[in-house]
Scaffold this active site. Structure first.
Site, PDB file in Angstrom:
ATOM      1  N   ASP A 173      72.842  28.341  43.172  1.00  0.00           N
ATOM      2  CA  ASP A 173      73.040  28.229  41.738  1.00  0.00           C
ATOM      3  C   ASP A 173      72.559  29.540  41.096  1.00  0.00           C
ATOM      4  O   ASP A 173      71.975  30.405  41.743  1.00  0.00           O
ATOM      5  CB  ASP A 173      72.271  27.004  41.191  1.00  0.00           C
ATOM      6  CG  ASP A 173      72.825  26.542  39.859  1.00  0.00           C
ATOM      7  OD1 ASP A 173      72.649  25.365  39.498  1.00  0.00           O
ATOM      8  OD2 ASP A 173      73.464  27.366  39.163  1.00  0.00           O
TER       9      ASP A 173
ATOM     10  N   GLU B 244      71.838  21.789  30.176  1.00  0.00           N
ATOM     11  CA  GLU B 244      70.739  21.977  31.120  1.00  0.00           C
ATOM     12  C   GLU B 244      69.386  21.638  30.493  1.00  0.00           C
ATOM     13  O   GLU B 244      69.288  20.684  29.714  1.00  0.00           O
ATOM     14  CB  GLU B 244      70.805  23.394  31.684  1.00  0.00           C
ATOM     15  CG  GLU B 244      72.164  23.664  32.374  1.00  0.00           C
ATOM     16  CD  GLU B 244      72.171  24.898  33.225  1.00  0.00           C
ATOM     17  OE1 GLU B 244      73.084  25.716  33.073  1.00  0.00           O
ATOM     18  OE2 GLU B 244      71.277  25.038  34.079  1.00  0.00           O
TER      19      GLU B 244
HETATM   20  C1  GLC Z   1      74.112  26.908  35.857  1.00  0.00           C
HETATM   21  C2  GLC Z   1      74.303  25.508  36.385  1.00  0.00           C
HETATM   22  C3  GLC Z   1      75.477  25.339  37.309  1.00  0.00           C
HETATM   23  C4  GLC Z   1      76.571  26.318  36.952  1.00  0.00           C
HETATM   24  C5  GLC Z   1      76.037  27.724  37.174  1.00  0.00           C
HETATM   25  C6  GLC Z   1      77.061  28.791  36.784  1.00  0.00           C
HETATM   26  O1  GLC Z   1      72.761  27.235  35.800  1.00  0.00           O
HETATM   27  O2  GLC Z   1      73.165  24.902  37.006  1.00  0.00           O
HETATM   28  O3  GLC Z   1      75.915  23.982  37.184  1.00  0.00           O
HETATM   29  O4  GLC Z   1      77.703  26.093  37.772  1.00  0.00           O
HETATM   30  O5  GLC Z   1      74.838  27.961  36.459  1.00  0.00           O
HETATM   31  O6  GLC Z   1      77.296  28.760  35.400  1.00  0.00           O
END
Ligand code: GLC
Length: 650
Positions: free
Chosen positions: A319, A514
């Site tokens: 991530d 988030e």
């Molecule tokens: C974010 C998220 C993830 C996402 C990634 C790219 O922090 O946790 O779900 O796909 O970054 O944006």
């Protein structure tokens, strides 16, 4: 490549039924299912991959394992550093222009794609661009946005999910992108979590039914003009952190991790999902005294379980800067994460340092070359399965087509199916000819209607105009009832409700994404406490002798007994997206009835935030009224909200 044997993905209501058609190994409670990849191993493809890998330098291999963000890398740097992937984060657009057109997206995609083909490598490797199209192509102005997953869970319609995946894939291919970081397969336990709305349900069976459907919708046959690579995320246990703290500690037992948090992965893997994104959370099985640590550093979970027992042969991606959370690691440096089995590192900004550090790690023996070769092999396998070596992404018939962004009819259907009628003692359906007063700031806000991951990461800093498409509930009611029949007052002040036949109060959370959306313990989770202006607007119109129909936009089930008592009818609309007309359709009844059923329990107190013991529920999972399923609710207990849940009964 022919479509993965569609029949293999099963609607897996319960783990016990979680057997792939390959393996008759029904997992016991503490055994991970024994699965095998549904993708037939293509000997010619594997030989081709091996030949390419054998001809690559170490720098080229590490470059291939690197995913950089479009704001922090140029096409020429993609060429010079042999970059394998790029992404656009939430709120990142071509030229950082929110209103970038489809042509701007495809032009940028083409420039990166050409650069990747202009390296000095023996064999050129096509780039792959990933994006978070988690409820439609959220970053793109003009794209239809679907209800977020929490509402889709209430629709309880896997076929609808697959259709939404198909439409989303076309939207994404219109912009020259071919990888979507979806579906989220979280099974939420504590609704304090700011990402509750990205989960389909707190019921693993619903998530299991949806996991394979969305993968099939997005990937199709993987090589078609309207196909994209999908991502099962976030592996594993993102929805089960203690107190719903985003990126926190999941304390599940092994049995619960397998049966609950793994439930969506088995059908998604059997549907042939080609990528898996690792979760920020850690896992500490406190009951067994077994601490697995951060998922990004867990070789046991990534290599032994995901790639071994679950037979995953696609690529594993970290991530956003997720490797830095591994003890001893930093944004640009984490041998442990790569040795654990992560194949592609999402290192948005510090990608140059990452490459240098990882080359050194291999040269100095901290990462075996075999692990690097395995990672690059998996990346090339996914790219070949997706047809990227055979045709450029721009060859799609959808490339550059703005009309492919429009999925409003399907989204409107999804909105109708995801709204849940919690109360209708009187007031619904609205009838043509009625004079209706609409109150509440959310009535005229596509942002509040859509939630996070909408144009921007948080879904904030947007006006209705920014969306370039979509209909607020207010506009939809004006369309369906007649503009002269609908009066709007944002706060219900200075207007006399008794002059109207009905009032519609649209209540809503402000958008978030988030951890920004976490409601941290011990704060009560009560809408009227978090959004007092909504309570004031409702109080201004309630009890005036005119039926009040309340509609709530929320990314989580939230305590609302006080609001429900001030309303004659109450609709949980979750985060419906751009197509407010779908809500007007069911509010006016006629052809459409409410069919949505809660996919989460609805709290009976401000401190009841999970299904666990000691929590009270006002409505169970599966609850939902309709015009033909009527039940008088009457007045609900609505004790004064506690200042803190520290001491209050849950
Ligand atoms: C974010 C998220 C993830 C996402 C990634 C790219 O922090 O946790 O779900 O796909 O970054 O944006």
């Amino acid at each position: 490549m022919k479509r993965f044997r569609a029949g293999l993905w099963l609607s897996l209501p319960l783990l016990a039924s979680c057997m792939s058609t390959h393996d008759r190994t029904a997992p016991s409670g503490t055994e991970w299912p024994a699965l095998r990849s549904p993708s037939p191993r293509d000997a010619a493809m594997e030989a081709r991959i091996a030949g390419i890998v054998a001809g690559m330098t170490l720098e080229q291999k590490i470059g291939q394992m690197t995913q950089a963000e479009i704001r922090y890398i140029t096409p020429d740097e993609v060429r010079r550093y042999y970059i394998g992937s790029i992404l656009n984060g939430g709120g990142s657009w071509p030229g950082m222009r929110k209103n970038a057109k489809v042509g701007d997206w495809t032009a940028l995609s083409d420039s990166f794609a050409r650069a990747a083909q202009a390296t000095d490598m023996k064999v050129q490797i096509p780039l792959i661009w990933g994006t978070d199209a988690v409820h439609g192509h959220g970053n793109v102005a003009g794209a239809t946005l679907f209800p977020h997953n929490i509402g889709l869970g209430a629709a309880n319609d896997p076929a609808l999910i697959e259709r939404i995946g198909r439409a989303t894939a076309k939207q994404v291919r219109a912009t020259g992108i071919s990888w979507v970081f979806a579906p989220t397969l979280a099974v939420v336990e504590n609704r304090r979590w700011g990402r509750s709305y990205e989960s389909y349900s707190s019921d693993p069976a619903i998530v299991a039914r949806y996991g394979g459907a969305m993968v099939h919708g997005l990937q199709g046959g993987l090589t078609g003009d309207g196909d994209v690579v999908a991502t099962a995320k976030h592996f594993m246990g993102d929805g089960g952190t203690f107190d719903g703290v985003d990126q926190g500690e999941n304390r599940a037992s092994l049995r619960d991790m397998i049966a609950r948090h793994g439930a969506g992965y088995y059908p998604a893997l059997q549907a042939g999902v080609q990528t898996v994104m690792i979760s920020y959370n850690s896992w500490n099985d406190t009951a067994a005294g077994r601490d697995y640590g951060k998922m990004h550093g867990s070789r046991e979970m990534i290599t032994d379980v995901l790639k071994g027992k679950l037979g995953f042969d696609g690529l594993v991606v970290s991530d956003w800067n997720g490797i830095e959370q591994v003890p001893g690691c930093s944004k640009p440096h984490c041998a442990q994460a790569i040795n654990a089995g992560i194949d592609m590192i999402m290192v948005p900004e510090d990608w140059k340092a990452f490459i240098a550090n990882t080359v050194a790690d291999v040269r100095e023996g901290r990462i075996p070359m075999a692990r690097i070769d395995d990672a690059v092999t998996r990346i090339l396998r996914v790219k070949m399965r997706a047809g990227l070596f055979d045709r450029p992404v721009s060859a799609s018939i959808y490339n550059g087509r703005a009309d492919a962004l429009d999925a409003s009819a399907l989204a409107r259907e999804a909105v109708r199916k995801s709204a849940v009628l919690l109360k209708n003692d009187r007031g619904l359906p609205l009838r043509t000819g009625q004079r209706v007063l609409v109150v509440g700031a959310s009535a005229d806000s596509i942002s509040n209607q859509s939630g996070g991951w909408s144009l921007t990461w948080q879904g904030t800093e947007n006006s209705n105009r920014d969306f370039a498409t979509g209909t607020t509930l207010l506009a939809a009611l004006r369309q369906q009832l007649g503009a002269d029949k609908v009066t709007y007052s944002v706060d219900g002040k200075g207007v006399d409700p008794s002059r109207f036949d009905a009032v519609v109060a649209v209540l809503g959370e402000a958008p978030y994404a988030e951890y920004h959306g976490d409601v941290r313990a011990p704060k009560p989770v009560q809408h009227s406490a978090l959004y007092p202006a909504d309570l004031a607007a409702l109080q201004a119109v309630s009890g005036k002798g005119v039926p009040v129909v309340s509609v709530l936009y929320s990314g989580r089930p939230t305590y609302t007994n006080d609001l429900i008592n001030l309303s004659d009818a109450f609709v949980a609309a979750f985060l419906p997206g751009t197509e407010g007309e779908g809500l007007a359709d069911v509010l006016l009844g006629g052809r459409y009835d409410f069919t949505g059923r809660l996919s989460f329990t609805w709290p009976g107190s401000a401190c009841s935030t999970s299904d666990g013991p000691g929590n009270t529920f006002q409505f169970p999972r599966g609850y939902g009224l309709g015009y033909t399923r009527h039940k008088r609710l009457g007045s609900l207990p609505s004790p004064t909200a506690p200042a803190s849940c520290e001491t209050a009964a849950r």
